[in-house]
Design a protein around this motif. Structure first.
Motif, PDB file in Angstrom:
ATOM      1  N   MET A  11       0.804  -1.157   0.165  1.00  0.00           N
ATOM      2  CA  MET A  11      -0.034   0.010   0.122  1.00  0.00           C
ATOM      3  C   MET A  11       0.885   1.351   0.035  1.00  0.00           C
ATOM      4  N   LEU A  12       1.796   1.329   0.725  1.00  0.00           N
ATOM      5  CA  LEU A  12       2.778   2.481   0.913  1.00  0.00           C
ATOM      6  C   LEU A  12       3.477   2.585  -0.576  1.00  0.00           C
ATOM      7  N   ASN A  13       3.803   1.447  -1.363  1.00  0.00           N
ATOM      8  CA  ASN A  13       4.332   1.690  -2.765  1.00  0.00           C
ATOM      9  C   ASN A  13       3.416   2.239  -3.654  1.00  0.00           C
ATOM     10  N   ALA A  14       2.121   1.883  -3.561  1.00  0.00           N
ATOM     11  CA  ALA A  14       1.186   1.776  -4.509  1.00  0.00           C
ATOM     12  C   ALA A  14       0.362   3.205  -4.359  1.00  0.00           C
ATOM     13  N   VAL A  15       0.141   3.720  -3.212  1.00  0.00           N
ATOM     14  CA  VAL A  15      -0.693   4.837  -3.049  1.00  0.00           C
ATOM     15  C   VAL A  15      -0.037   6.052  -2.748  1.00  0.00           C
ATOM     16  N   LYS A  16      -0.086   7.020  -3.643  1.00  0.00           N
ATOM     17  CA  LYS A  16       0.589   8.081  -3.691  1.00  0.00           C
ATOM     18  C   LYS A  16       0.528   8.975  -2.331  1.00  0.00           C
ATOM     19  N   GLU A  17      -0.796   9.064  -1.972  1.00  0.00           N
ATOM     20  CA  GLU A  17      -1.384   9.940  -0.682  1.00  0.00           C
ATOM     21  C   GLU A  17      -0.640   9.305   0.357  1.00  0.00           C
ATOM     22  N   LEU A  18      -0.445   8.117   0.804  1.00  0.00           N
ATOM     23  CA  LEU A  18       0.220   7.497   1.784  1.00  0.00           C
ATOM     24  C   LEU A  18       1.490   7.455   2.061  1.00  0.00           C
ATOM     25  N   GLN A  19       2.314   7.934   0.711  1.00  0.00           N
ATOM     26  CA  GLN A  19       3.698   8.128   0.723  1.00  0.00           C
ATOM     27  C   GLN A  19       4.032   9.356   1.287  1.00  0.00           C
ATOM     28  N   LEU A  52      -7.297  -2.108   8.280  1.00  0.00           N
ATOM     29  CA  LEU A  52      -6.441  -1.178   8.014  1.00  0.00           C
ATOM     30  C   LEU A  52      -7.097   0.130   7.988  1.00  0.00           C
ATOM     31  N   ILE A  53      -6.447   1.164   8.505  1.00  0.00           N
ATOM     32  CA  ILE A  53      -6.969   2.441   8.834  1.00  0.00           C
ATOM     33  C   ILE A  53      -6.191   3.469   8.411  1.00  0.00           C
ATOM     34  N   LEU A  54      -6.738   4.381   7.646  1.00  0.00           N
ATOM     35  CA  LEU A  54      -6.086   5.431   7.047  1.00  0.00           C
ATOM     36  C   LEU A  54      -6.735   6.695   7.731  1.00  0.00           C
ATOM     37  N   THR A  55      -6.113   7.556   8.351  1.00  0.00           N
ATOM     38  CA  THR A  55      -6.535   8.694   9.065  1.00  0.00           C
ATOM     39  C   THR A  55      -6.340   9.965   8.273  1.00  0.00           C
ATOM     40  N   GLU A  56      -7.430  10.784   8.134  1.00  0.00           N
ATOM     41  CA  GLU A  56      -7.317  12.144   7.652  1.00  0.00           C
ATOM     42  C   GLU A  56      -6.542  11.849   5.975  1.00  0.00           C
ATOM     43  N   TYR A  57      -7.315  10.936   5.380  1.00  0.00           N
ATOM     44  CA  TYR A  57      -6.912  10.490   4.002  1.00  0.00           C
ATOM     45  C   TYR A  57      -7.755  11.429   3.028  1.00  0.00           C
ATOM     46  N   ALA A  58      -7.034  12.171   2.223  1.00  0.00           N
ATOM     47  CA  ALA A  58      -7.374  13.183   1.163  1.00  0.00           C
ATOM     48  C   ALA A  58      -7.416  12.705  -0.143  1.00  0.00           C
ATOM     49  N   GLY A  59      -6.955  11.491  -0.340  1.00  0.00           N
ATOM     50  CA  GLY A  59      -7.148  10.919  -1.973  1.00  0.00           C
ATOM     51  C   GLY A  59      -8.252  10.321  -2.368  1.00  0.00           C
ATOM     52  N   ASP A  60      -8.277   9.860  -3.197  1.00  0.00           N
ATOM     53  CA  ASP A  60      -9.491   9.374  -4.046  1.00  0.00           C
ATOM     54  C   ASP A  60      -9.619   7.631  -3.322  1.00  0.00           C
ATOM     55  N   LEU A  61     -10.862   7.459  -3.061  1.00  0.00           N
ATOM     56  CA  LEU A  61     -10.737   5.942  -2.217  1.00  0.00           C
ATOM     57  C   LEU A  61     -10.570   4.819  -3.337  1.00  0.00           C
ATOM     58  N   ASP A  62     -10.802   5.236  -4.588  1.00  0.00           N
ATOM     59  CA  ASP A  62     -10.301   3.978  -5.463  1.00  0.00           C
ATOM     60  C   ASP A  62      -8.839   3.593  -5.511  1.00  0.00           C
ATOM     61  N   ALA A  63      -8.153   4.715  -5.310  1.00  0.00           N
ATOM     62  CA  ALA A  63      -6.719   4.569  -5.048  1.00  0.00           C
ATOM     63  C   ALA A  63      -6.148   3.731  -4.169  1.00  0.00           C
ATOM     64  N   VAL A  64      -7.060   3.607  -3.060  1.00  0.00           N
ATOM     65  CA  VAL A  64      -6.944   2.543  -2.141  1.00  0.00           C
ATOM     66  C   VAL A  64      -7.458   1.209  -2.336  1.00  0.00           C
ATOM     67  N   ILE A  66      -8.352  -0.221  -5.335  1.00  0.00           N
ATOM     68  CA  ILE A  66      -7.842  -0.909  -6.503  1.00  0.00           C
ATOM     69  C   ILE A  66      -6.663  -1.620  -6.237  1.00  0.00           C
ATOM     70  N   PRO A  67      -5.663  -0.796  -5.343  1.00  0.00           N
ATOM     71  CA  PRO A  67      -4.384  -1.747  -5.002  1.00  0.00           C
ATOM     72  C   PRO A  67      -4.502  -2.736  -3.817  1.00  0.00           C
ATOM     73  N   LEU A  68      -5.727  -2.623  -3.167  1.00  0.00           N
ATOM     74  CA  LEU A  68      -5.877  -3.613  -1.868  1.00  0.00           C
ATOM     75  C   LEU A  68      -6.449  -4.844  -2.708  1.00  0.00           C
ATOM     76  N   LEU A  69      -7.256  -4.705  -3.756  1.00  0.00           N
ATOM     77  CA  LEU A  69      -7.656  -5.908  -4.374  1.00  0.00           C
ATOM     78  C   LEU A  69      -6.721  -6.462  -5.082  1.00  0.00           C
ATOM     79  N   ASP A  70      -5.815  -5.751  -5.619  1.00  0.00           N
ATOM     80  CA  ASP A  70      -4.772  -6.316  -6.287  1.00  0.00           C
ATOM     81  C   ASP A  70      -3.742  -7.352  -5.358  1.00  0.00           C
ATOM     82  N   TRP A  71      -3.734  -6.675  -4.278  1.00  0.00           N
ATOM     83  CA  TRP A  71      -2.847  -7.437  -3.253  1.00  0.00           C
ATOM     84  C   TRP A  71      -3.612  -8.683  -2.804  1.00  0.00           C
ATOM     85  N   VAL A  72      -4.895  -8.404  -2.461  1.00  0.00           N
ATOM     86  CA  VAL A  72      -5.687  -9.790  -2.066  1.00  0.00           C
ATOM     87  C   VAL A  72      -5.744 -10.747  -3.231  1.00  0.00           C
ATOM     88  N   ARG A  73      -5.833 -10.282  -4.465  1.00  0.00           N
ATOM     89  CA  ARG A  73      -5.656 -11.294  -5.725  1.00  0.00           C
ATOM     90  C   ARG A  73      -4.349 -12.203  -5.564  1.00  0.00           C
TER      91      ARG A  73
END
Length: 167
Positions: A11-19, A52-64, A66-73
């Motif tokens: 998730m840290l590698n995939a989601v720019k807002e989390l980086q 998995l908790i994201l606090t004060e997340y300002a990005g698009d929820l799909d940006a979380v 879709i990478p999560l679904l890819d990891w689950v896959r």
């Protein structure tokens, strides 16, 4: 447990807002169990709900999502492939904050196998095998089923062409 760190890294590698603010991502477990049958040793399985908790997340929820679904896959594919499990596999809650931010909480059930083997010197070795992966469908081909005792052909058929790949 290896999947917690694997998901964090992914998730840290995939989601720019989390980086930009990695400390806003919290990962922990609830409802953890250990399953062991003692069938032939001490191998076991962790069973737990990952939060998995994201606090004060300002990005698009799909940006979380879709990478999560890819990891689950790759890491817990039956949550996607099994229709009964997928009905309740992903739970989430959001709290809308000011300035276009949300607190997002996701919960998904995970399992992790731990293989414990006794070495020749009596010590125990624990390993964490990767999840089995689905094989891609092969192009149409001839299959033949042979009786191992007589060598006679029991069945023979041409497989169907695989359907279009889904991403």
């Amino acid at each position: 447990m290896k999947k917690l760190e694997s998901l964090r890294t992914h998730m840290l590698n995939a989601v720019k807002e989390l980086q930009r603010d990695p400390e806003r991502m919290l990962i922990f477990t609830e409802k953890g169990n250990v399953r062991c049958t003692l069938a032939n040793g001490l191998s076991f399985e962790y069973v737990y709900d990952l939060n998995l908790i994201l606090t004060e997340y300002a990005g698009d929820l799909d940006a979380v999502m879709i990478p999560l679904l890819d990891w689950v896959r790759i890491n817990q594919h039956e949550l996607l492939a099994n229709l009964e499990k997928s009905k309740d596999a992903f739970k989430f809650e959001t709290v809308v904050l000011d300035n276009g931010t949300v607190d997002l909480a996701l919960t998904l059930p995970l399992t992790e196998r731990v293989i414990v083997k006794r070495k020749d010197d009596g010590t125990l070795n624990a390993s964490f095998p990767d999840e089995p992966q689905y094989d891609k469908a092969l192009p149409s081909q001839l299959f033949k089923m042979i009786d191992s005792k007589t060598g006679q052909t029991l069945a023979e058929w041409q497989s169907a062409e695989p359907e279009e790949e889904y991403f």
